[in-house]
Design a protein around this motif. Structure first.
Motif, PDB file in Angstrom:
ATOM      1  N   ALA A  22      29.832 -16.028 -16.621  1.00  0.00           N
ATOM      2  CA  ALA A  22      30.337 -17.287 -17.175  1.00  0.00           C
ATOM      3  C   ALA A  22      29.169 -18.072 -17.746  1.00  0.00           C
ATOM      4  N   ILE A  23      29.401 -18.689 -18.910  1.00  0.00           N
ATOM      5  CA  ILE A  23      28.359 -19.468 -19.575  1.00  0.00           C
ATOM      6  C   ILE A  23      28.716 -20.946 -19.467  1.00  0.00           C
ATOM      7  N   SER A  24      27.793 -21.733 -18.986  1.00  0.00           N
ATOM      8  CA  SER A  24      28.015 -23.166 -18.804  1.00  0.00           C
ATOM      9  C   SER A  24      28.129 -23.869 -20.154  1.00  0.00           C
ATOM     10  N   PRO A  25      28.646 -25.101 -20.146  1.00  0.00           N
ATOM     11  CA  PRO A  25      28.764 -25.852 -21.409  1.00  0.00           C
ATOM     12  C   PRO A  25      27.413 -26.049 -22.076  1.00  0.00           C
ATOM     13  N   LEU A  26      27.387 -25.831 -23.387  1.00  0.00           N
ATOM     14  CA  LEU A  26      26.196 -26.023 -24.219  1.00  0.00           C
ATOM     15  C   LEU A  26      24.998 -25.241 -23.660  1.00  0.00           C
ATOM     16  N   ASP A  27      25.262 -24.028 -23.214  1.00  0.00           N
ATOM     17  CA  ASP A  27      24.228 -23.203 -22.607  1.00  0.00           C
ATOM     18  C   ASP A  27      24.159 -21.857 -23.325  1.00  0.00           C
ATOM     19  N   MET A  28      23.079 -21.143 -23.077  1.00  0.00           N
ATOM     20  CA  MET A  28      22.871 -19.826 -23.664  1.00  0.00           C
ATOM     21  C   MET A  28      22.429 -18.863 -22.580  1.00  0.00           C
ATOM     22  N   LYS A  29      22.974 -17.645 -22.635  1.00  0.00           N
ATOM     23  CA  LYS A  29      22.590 -16.618 -21.674  1.00  0.00           C
ATOM     24  C   LYS A  29      22.211 -15.345 -22.415  1.00  0.00           C
ATOM     25  N   GLN A  30      21.219 -14.665 -21.838  1.00  0.00           N
ATOM     26  CA  GLN A  30      20.766 -13.392 -22.385  1.00  0.00           C
ATOM     27  C   GLN A  30      21.340 -12.266 -21.526  1.00  0.00           C
ATOM     28  N   ILE A  31      22.034 -11.356 -22.169  1.00  0.00           N
ATOM     29  CA  ILE A  31      22.733 -10.286 -21.466  1.00  0.00           C
ATOM     30  C   ILE A  31      22.241  -8.943 -21.993  1.00  0.00           C
ATOM     31  N   ASP A  32      21.950  -8.056 -21.053  1.00  0.00           N
ATOM     32  CA  ASP A  32      21.553  -6.690 -21.389  1.00  0.00           C
ATOM     33  C   ASP A  32      22.724  -5.743 -21.143  1.00  0.00           C
TER      34      ASP A  32
END
Length: 266
Positions: free
Chosen positions: A179-189
């Motif tokens: 899950a990605i939080s509001p106004l956030d960025m996640k890096q996924i492999d």
């Protein structure tokens, strides 16, 4: 007989004369006394030959319980209760507050795009099968997923495939990721297992060729990211070409960006 009748007539005449001799001052005092007595009570029922008892309160001056929602009160038009103060102000303030709340709800709940950026190949693990003349590559890729909304977004799954010379050599699907939080960025492999075998076994000779230090091949990466929020499903797809070295067991490519190859016009 005549004397007695005359005596009665005189007495009655004297009584009427005495009643007629009552002064106006005494009459006014009597009326003031009555008025003062009546003013001491909030309600007085005057019953007499020409009066009718109120059918609602039965002369008590009180409304029976249970009839508050059945009785109708007559109020004069000039009554101040019919002219509430600051009505326009209250109505205007209510309209402004409703518009403000609606605007805020639309601003924060309006769906915005989910940005997916392909970073590149993180690593490649290479293995060979000499008997089958096959090459196996486990390609690990990196994605940056940005949530531009003011609420959390679930990354439901990532579907990826790798093509070489218009032939699919590997597929992968990852579910229930994060899950990605509001106004956030996640890096996924994510990793895609690929195989060069059968009609493509000629790649085995190329990948183990000792005269070449770097055995780069061009593969096309296709990835589709599925996100969900508020019951809404959104898919974002990416397609890019990437260099992969099939000559080493473990390869990490740094600074090599994906590139696109223009398709010929049909």
């Amino acid at each position: 007989m005549g004397k007695s009748f005359s005596h009665l007539f005189k007495q009655s005449g004297q009584g009427e004369g005495q009643e007629s001799l009552t002064s106006p001052l005494e009459d006014s005092q009597t009326e003031e006394g009555k008025g003062g007595d009546v003013s001491q009570f909030p309600y007085v029922e005057f019953t007499g030959r020409d009066s009718v008892t109120c059918p609602t309160c039965q002369g008590t001056g009180r409304i029976p319980r249970g009839q508050e929602n059945q009785l109708v009160a007559l109020i004069p038009y000039s009554d101040q209760r019919l002219r509430p103060r600051r009505t326009k102000l209250y109505v205007s303030a209510s309209v402004v507050v409703c518009l403000l709340l609606s605007s805020l709800a639309v601003f924060f709940l309006f769906p915005r795009s989910i940005d997916v950026s392909y970073v590149g190949v993180k690593s490649v693990f290479v293995s060979y099968d000499k008997d089958k003349r096959s090459v196996y590559l486990n390609i690990t890729n990196t994605l940056n997923i940005t949530n531009n909304n003011y609420y959390s977004v679930e990354v439901a799954n990532i579907t990826a495939q790798v093509q070489f010379a218009k032939t699919v050599i590997g597929k992968s699907r990852i579910s229930n990721i994060t899950a990605i939080s509001p106004l956030d960025m996640k890096q996924i492999d994510y990793m895609v297992s690929t195989t060069f075998a059968d009609e493509m076994n000629y790649m085995y000779d190329y990948c183990i060729l000792q005269t070449i230090k770097v055995h780069n091949i061009v593969v096309m990466m296709q990835v589709t990211v599925t996100t969900t929020y508020f019951g809404h499903v959104e898919q974002v797809s990416q397609e890019m070409y990437q260099y992969v070295d099939c000559g080493g067991n473990t390869t990490t490519i740094k600074g090599m960006k994906p590139f696109s190859i223009p398709h010929p016009a049909e």
